[in-house]
Write a protein that holds these residues in place. Sequence first.
Motif, mmCIF file in Angstrom:
data_model
loop_
_atom_site.group_PDB
_atom_site.id
_atom_site.type_symbol
_atom_site.label_atom_id
_atom_site.label_comp_id
_atom_site.label_asym_id
_atom_site.label_seq_id
_atom_site.Cartn_x
_atom_site.Cartn_y
_atom_site.Cartn_z
ATOM 1 N N GLN A 154 -23.623 65.200 -0.944
ATOM 2 C CA GLN A 154 -24.254 64.413 0.127
ATOM 3 C C GLN A 154 -23.607 63.039 0.235
ATOM 4 N N LEU A 155 -23.280 62.468 -0.914
ATOM 5 C CA LEU A 155 -22.620 61.163 -0.878
ATOM 6 C C LEU A 155 -21.220 61.291 -0.287
ATOM 7 N N LEU A 156 -20.519 62.363 -0.641
ATOM 8 C CA LEU A 156 -19.183 62.560 -0.056
ATOM 9 C C LEU A 156 -19.279 62.662 1.464
ATOM 10 N N THR A 157 -20.287 63.373 1.943
ATOM 11 C CA THR A 157 -20.466 63.491 3.390
ATOM 12 C C THR A 157 -20.676 62.110 4.015
ATOM 13 N N LYS A 158 -21.479 61.270 3.340
ATOM 14 C CA LYS A 158 -21.681 59.896 3.837
ATOM 15 C C LYS A 158 -20.375 59.110 3.823
#
Length: 280
Positions: A154-158
Amino acid sequence: MQERALVRQIIECLKIESEQRNYAEIDPAVLRDFMQLGKKEPAKSANSIGNQAPVRNSVAPAPSPAMAANPSKEVNIVKADTENVPQDKLDVCRMPYEELEKKAAVCTRCRLHKSRTNPVFADGSRKAELMFIGEGPGRDEDAQGIPFVGRAGQLLTKMIEAMQFDRKEVYIANIVKCRPPENRAPMDDEAEQCLPYLLRQIELVQPKIIVLLGAVPLKYILGLAGITKIRGNWKEFKGIKVMPTLHPAYLLRNEAAKKDAWKDLQMVMSVFGKKYRKNS
Ligand code: SF4
């Protein structure tokens, strides 16, 4: 010798594109999302997060005495021309994308196939100009067969959105396609067995930029150790510009390091003609 000739052939096939894009503005709200994600959450152990990499994999591995003296020293981990390469591995280097993915789905080349639920081949666009390479699937990725879908994902997506890319338009893969037990780091022989898939993926996708997420891809793609020192410095792999940066799992536990990762990502953005405008 035949194996070396084939590896050379693959290397020659790798090309980069030099297409320029217009400047684009970054939505500050998206950047705030990236900076805020994981903030003020209690620290958790690596395995409890269910992400792609435990802390020990997100920073440089314990260096040898020689490595400690020179953290940028090449460790020559990638042995694509080793004499022990099985013949079927060489076939991978010539496969079209669909066939490559099917082969990985039933791959038994290394011990990791025994404990996997699903192989995790890749996510995103095969025409991507920007490729992210992580370490290996975690629990959530193993369950879904998709890379970077846990908290670190999820952080990578952000991070991707903060760079003003859509996750669907980049390409995401890992050093190994099957989950190492207990989220441990891939062993050298596992990485070596799996690398031909990734090398062929790079050749087929032909990204303009590769972002290496953490110490493990730094080790196996560039043969280097010391992600905290090397991050933020442009490298090259087979003629493709490479930016090593910190793994999202590391950033979840080290919030202060997000600003360093953001600096690295902004360097990547600049290549694509994108830049963050604080007052926009
Ligand atoms: S990790 Fe890679 S080499 Fe090992 S079994 Fe899975 S696909 Fe095959």
